[in-house]
Scaffold this motif. Sequence first.
Motif: not given
Length: 655
Positions: A442-445, A426-431, A511-514
Amino acid sequence: MLTSTVHSKSPGSASNTSSTYDEARTQNQNQSRLSFFHEESSHPITLKFEDLAYTIKSQSGQDCNLGLPNSNSTRTLLSGVSGVVRPGEMLAMLGPSGSGKTTLISALAGRLPGKVLGCITYGGQPFTSSIKRKTGFVAQDDVLYPHLTVIETLSYAALLRLPNNLTREEKIQQAEIIITELGLTACRDCIIGSPLIRGVSGGERKRVSIGQEMLVNPSLLLLDEPTSGLDSTTALRIMATLKGLARGGRSVVTTIHQPSSRLYWMFDKVVVLSDGCPIYSGHTGRVMEYFSSIGHVPGFNFVNPADFLLDLANDVSPNRNQDEQPQDHQGRLDYIGDYISIKQFLISSYKTNLQHLVKDDIYQHAEDTTIGIQGTSPVKSCDKQWTTSWWMQFKVLLKRGLRERRHESYSRLRIFQVMSVSVLSGLMWWHSDLSQLQDQVGLLFFFSIFWGFYPLSNAIFTFPQERPMLIREYSSGMYRLSSYYFARMAGDLPMELVLPTIFVTVTYWMGGLKPSLVTYLLTIVIILFNVLVSQGLGLALGAILDLKQATTLSSVIMLVFLLAGGYYVRMIPPFISWLKYISFSHYCYKLLVEVQYTKNEVYECGIGVHCKVFDFPGIKFLGVGNIWWDVAALGVMLVGYRLIAYAALRMIKFH
């Protein structure tokens, strides 16, 4: 209402032996008052076995006993073993390690794979499901769930093994009575434990194993090394318990490695084996007289008969000079020749002097005429194979599984593993947003890969770890394989689906997803679907292969699924592109992309330039747009992997 009386020993008891016998008598008296034991199990059984022989294929072309070349590729484990034990008698099988004791008692319990030559009858009948329910078998190794308490272990066994005409409360009370009878009251609420978990003592574990078989009031009780690894006092108590059971009208057969003289004189009969061949079978009190008659007399007067018998079975005769050692190669051959002659002498003496007496004992009563296993038609029995319904077995096994595995699924280490990865991702893909579409994809994969590999690696251990327990309980007729399997699958749902839900919840919003509730819920459903498919593959691998093979193969499979998932390699060569169609990670990844983005959604692909999301190179080559085909593919895998796992369990030889 049933009552059981506990008698305390006075300080002035004559000896440990006499007080232990008093305990056995007291247990026997109490046992006779237990009206909860259903009538069917109180039927006495006379066990007879005649000329038993059993061979296996040897993995080497050498004689396993002498280490000499042998053109025969089979090894004889039993040869010409006969005996009889009637209600009220306790039979001991003596012999050194490797003499065939465990093989013999496994054959008598109907748990030996392959073909056993000879005749075995139980009250004049062959081994049937009805006989199985009247027979208790205690293996040498105590196979028990380590995190269940003593009362839980016996209560679940009572709920599974006792018939439906007893209420739940009566079955639980039966377990309480067994605890009192076996002296387990002090450790009633203690967990069983394991080598890595502190629990009850070795003697208490053994008594719990015996108690599981006593629940059905067995007419025939078979035990393999019940005193193995126990001190002499604990061993004496256990044997006194068995002696009390025998006096209650049961037939008790046990193997024992090296009993003390106090234990030896508890037995009514003894069978002595040497390399699978009998050298004595008969009453314990006639052993010394018999061997003295054939020239084998102990070197001193006061000797433990069991030690004397084991010396003979190990080819240590008081008539041989034990300091004699071979000096050269020819002397070694002479020594081996001498060894063979002594062994053959003991076996031939048995055949000449004892074999006809044993068979006379077998055919002593006309009503006990044996029915051979071979050449006879099976006896029809109108008894039902199972004492409880499928639904009752399912409920009990589900509840037991949840109580046993709750420590495993919600252990601190496992929670730390999942939550640390969740927060870190979550921190790596933050918002992240659509301007960072490559990162979002990449997060979804990552979701599809992590929740494909993690449940797969955990599920592999399921059946290899539970196989000993499954074999023991299923062989005892405790439950159907289908009820066990479905209870295991149902029990995994709350255990395996909670952590993925928490993981996705934390990482999704960080991660800022929808920011859509519907999209978030669909993402969770897809991940949980993927978890179940991955777990099914792990169960199938664990059921088919051994643990090492399954672990290795799972690593290879996940590496292939990782590469064929559609994220790292977009243009897979046609001759190998079929790999993506067997990859559940590929379908999971596609579904996550399809619910996360819409067909007309755009992103900024350059300064002032907007492009459709589905035209993004990382998505375009996925072939999105067939969402129901992807769901169907995962559904086929979900059902198919579990059917394979069930079929593999069906192929296990439950002996």
